[in-house]
Design a protein around this motif. Structure first.
Motif, PDB file in Angstrom:
ATOM      1  N   ALA A  77     -63.399  -9.284  52.582  1.00 39.41           N
ATOM      2  CA  ALA A  77     -63.686  -7.938  53.094  1.00 39.41           C
ATOM      3  C   ALA A  77     -63.494  -6.892  52.005  1.00 39.41           C
ATOM      4  N   GLU A  81     -63.866  -0.328  52.636  1.00 33.69           N
ATOM      5  CA  GLU A  81     -64.801  -0.111  53.740  1.00 33.69           C
ATOM      6  C   GLU A  81     -64.198  -0.507  55.078  1.00 33.69           C
ATOM      7  N   VAL A  82     -63.357  -1.544  55.073  1.00 33.96           N
ATOM      8  CA  VAL A  82     -62.806  -2.069  56.320  1.00 33.96           C
ATOM      9  C   VAL A  82     -61.551  -1.313  56.761  1.00 33.96           C
ATOM     10  N   TRP A  83     -60.777  -0.845  55.783  1.00 30.30           N
ATOM     11  CA  TRP A  83     -59.500  -0.200  56.098  1.00 30.30           C
ATOM     12  C   TRP A  83     -59.689   1.001  57.009  1.00 30.30           C
ATOM     13  N   GLN A  84     -58.946   1.020  58.106  1.00 33.02           N
ATOM     14  CA  GLN A  84     -58.972   2.147  59.034  1.00 33.02           C
ATOM     15  C   GLN A  84     -57.533   2.599  59.239  1.00 33.02           C
ATOM     16  N   SER A 143     -67.672 -10.229  63.327  1.00 34.53           N
ATOM     17  CA  SER A 143     -67.705  -8.949  62.617  1.00 34.53           C
ATOM     18  C   SER A 143     -66.388  -8.184  62.731  1.00 34.53           C
ATOM     19  N   PRO A 146     -62.481  -8.963  59.832  1.00 31.92           N
ATOM     20  CA  PRO A 146     -61.842  -8.262  58.708  1.00 31.92           C
ATOM     21  C   PRO A 146     -60.859  -7.172  59.144  1.00 31.92           C
ATOM     22  N   LEU A 147     -61.273  -6.294  60.068  1.00 36.23           N
ATOM     23  CA  LEU A 147     -60.375  -5.244  60.526  1.00 36.23           C
ATOM     24  C   LEU A 147     -59.179  -5.833  61.266  1.00 36.23           C
TER      25      LEU A 147
END
Length: 331
Positions: A77, A81-84, A143, A146-147
């Protein structure tokens, strides 16, 4: 004769999701977990699975399979882009607040205060790596991995540190930071997480040979883990400690997930974000809590009973919670 007026065409009715569709979605997320658990229970009852298999299976999952799964999901990942951060920060703060709340509530629930740490650990420490991740995949597909893996990585770190602290304080012992950090550094899950982050940040491509080999090992995680959990269920272990087990189950499966979801809705989380938050918070008590409770306290039986009851009833509570979130259009 006046010209014939064309018959007005009926506009297609907008698609609406029925209650039955929402129920099917919820069941499709939780029923596969129940099937694997029942399979493990039946295999154990028919003596197709032995205690040695359960011990070896748990060792394989927690030492190799699950760390490999975490490594691959994070390594593949793009972290930027994935990090929230808003979701994960909220989950961390909510967990810390829950632990503080449980710490002050425990004296009202038990006369023997030495059980405080085990009760608190059982009420907040969810089985995210096995049951939680499996439900996220069932609900949202690959999908979401990753998160969910990054969420799992951060909260796993927090869970391990918090569990050591509450267990030691619950026994009237002081906290040894260096020893705690040493234990964390040798934890296979944390090694997998750190290695995955390092690989992702390096930007290096994963060789096909390594990717395919490691994926085969990672794919063993959920089936073996769920079979072993199902095979480990023992009705005869459900003795004593009924009040604490009841309260731990209520907090773990109902109150804390509901409060977390309500707070998430208030902050604006929707869809996959809210679903991951709820499913991870609603996961039953982690099996690792028994190992730590047995090693650090005399309350190993209490930890085992909480794991058994929360594992069984989480399938019903999570189905209901998902159904409500889906019915209200929040996920």
């Amino acid at each position: 004769m006046p010209p014939r007026q064309p018959i007005p065409r009926k506009e297609p009715r907008p698609h609406t999701v029925s209650i039955f569709d929402n129920l099917l979605f919820s069941l499709s997320t939780t029923l596969p977990i129940l099937i694997w658990l029942i399979a493990g229970l039946l295999l154990r009852r028919t003596k197709r699975i032995s205690d040695d298999f359960i011990a070896d299976g748990n060792y394989l999952v927690f030492t190799w399979c699950l760390p490999t799964l975490l490594f691959l999901n994070i390594a593949r990942a793009p972290l930027t882009e994935v990090w929230q951060g808003d979701l994960i920060t909220y989950a961390v703060l909510f967990t810390l607040g829950s632990i503080v709340l449980l710490w002050f509530l425990t004296p009202q629930l038990t006369r023997d205060i030495t059980s405080r740490g085990v009760f608190i650990q059982g009420a907040f420490r969810g089985n995210m790596g096995i049951v939680g991740l499996a439900m996220v995949v069932n609900a949202f597909g690959a999908s979401a991995i990753p998160l969910a893996s990054l969420y799992l990585a951060v909260l796993t770190f927090l869970y391990n540190m918090a569990s050591v602290v509450v267990l030691q304080l619950g026994q009237g012992q002081g906290v040894a930071p260096l020893r705690m950090l040493s234990q964390m550094a040798r934890n296979p899950l944390m090694i997998g997480v750190v290695a995955g982050v390092a690989w992702s940040l390096s930007g290096l491509p994963m060789p096909d040979l390594a990717d395919n080999t490691l994926q085969g090992l990672a794919d063993l995680t959920l089936p073996i883990a769920l079979l072993c959990i199902g095979a480990s269920l023992r009705w005869r272990s459900l003795k004593g400690n009924r009040l604490l087990v009841l309260w731990a189950t209520l907090f773990k499966l109902v109150l804390l997930p509901a409060l977390a979801a309500l707070g998430g809705v208030w902050l604006g989380f929707r869809g996959e974000q809210l679903g991951i938050l709820y499913l991870m918070m609603a996961a039953p008590t982690a099996a690792a809590s028994f190992v730590m409770a047995r090693a650090m306290t005399q309350w190993g039986n209490l930890a085992a009973e909480i794991i058994v009851i929360t594992t069984l009833f989480s399938l019903f509570s999570t189905t209901l919670g998902l159904f409500v979130l889906r019915l209200t259009g929040l996920i």
